[in-house]
Design a protein around this motif. Sequence first.
Motif, PDB file in Angstrom:
ATOM      1  N   UNK A  87      34.419 -57.777  20.546  1.00 15.28           N
ATOM      2  CA  UNK A  87      33.718 -57.710  21.464  1.00 15.28           C
ATOM      3  C   UNK A  87      32.386 -58.579  21.838  1.00 15.28           C
ATOM      4  N   UNK A  88      31.072 -58.167  22.713  1.00 18.73           N
ATOM      5  CA  UNK A  88      29.591 -58.488  23.082  1.00 18.73           C
ATOM      6  C   UNK A  88      28.882 -58.195  22.486  1.00 18.73           C
ATOM      7  N   UNK A  89      27.818 -57.945  21.859  1.00 20.95           N
ATOM      8  CA  UNK A  89      26.708 -57.162  21.465  1.00 20.95           C
ATOM      9  C   UNK A  89      25.877 -57.599  23.168  1.00 20.95           C
ATOM     10  N   UNK A 105      23.649 -52.557  22.097  1.00 18.93           N
ATOM     11  CA  UNK A 105      24.444 -51.812  22.865  1.00 18.93           C
ATOM     12  C   UNK A 105      25.787 -52.890  22.558  1.00 18.93           C
ATOM     13  N   UNK A 106      27.212 -52.593  22.633  1.00 19.98           N
ATOM     14  CA  UNK A 106      28.269 -53.218  22.716  1.00 19.98           C
ATOM     15  C   UNK A 106      29.018 -52.893  24.491  1.00 19.98           C
ATOM     16  N   UNK A 119      30.186 -50.790  28.561  1.00 21.93           N
ATOM     17  CA  UNK A 119      28.918 -50.628  27.751  1.00 21.93           C
ATOM     18  C   UNK A 119      28.301 -49.416  27.427  1.00 21.93           C
ATOM     19  N   UNK A 120      28.155 -49.975  26.173  1.00 24.53           N
ATOM     20  CA  UNK A 120      27.794 -48.704  25.104  1.00 24.53           C
ATOM     21  C   UNK A 120      26.691 -48.911  24.588  1.00 24.53           C
ATOM     22  N   UNK A 121      25.887 -47.642  24.981  1.00 26.90           N
ATOM     23  CA  UNK A 121      24.034 -47.747  23.986  1.00 26.90           C
ATOM     24  C   UNK A 121      24.371 -47.063  22.963  1.00 26.90           C
TER      25      UNK A 121
END
Length: 187
Positions: A87-89, A105-106, A119-121
């Motif tokens: 996944x992406x930071x 977030x991710x 996207x989730x924080x």
Amino acid sequence: MFFFFHCSLSQFPNAKETNESEFPFVSLLSVSLGTYVSSSRFDRYAESNLEWSRFLGKWHEIKRIDNPFQMGLTNVTADYALREDGNIRVKNEGETITGRSSLEGVAIIVNPSVGKLKVSFLYPLFFGDYLILKIDRNGYQTALIGGPEPNFLWIFSREPTISSVTENEYIQFAKTIGYDTNRLLAY
């Protein structure tokens, strides 16, 4: 999975009826799942066949439609880096009147051939759509980013400024597809 959490326990033999307050995680899980599987009318405008490795790195926010989670921030940057899990930071930073603020977030690439991230924080809960609507394909130097609603829009650049021609092109495109470009402001 969504169906499972919304069916009645009376449909199962020997099941005891309970109310939602006994299992608040069921509601939370349902809302979280709903945000992950959601789509919007803007999905069809997401760029295709991005080179995700070229998208990674630091971006400067040129303009945005102000939103509650960025209110008061100026000189905003977003940094995207690959995580070990694939996944992406996402690290967003900006200046406030009291100093620098950051939030991590991710982002999950839902489909590698489509310019859409979830996207989730508050990972792994509550995802928001993040659509790459336009991007400079030659150098990956500028990008137009939209959300699932017409009041979420950003113009990004690798540098703190972009040409007025590119900025106007992005604004016109966003306006044409239904974003509220009259609310775009530079911060």
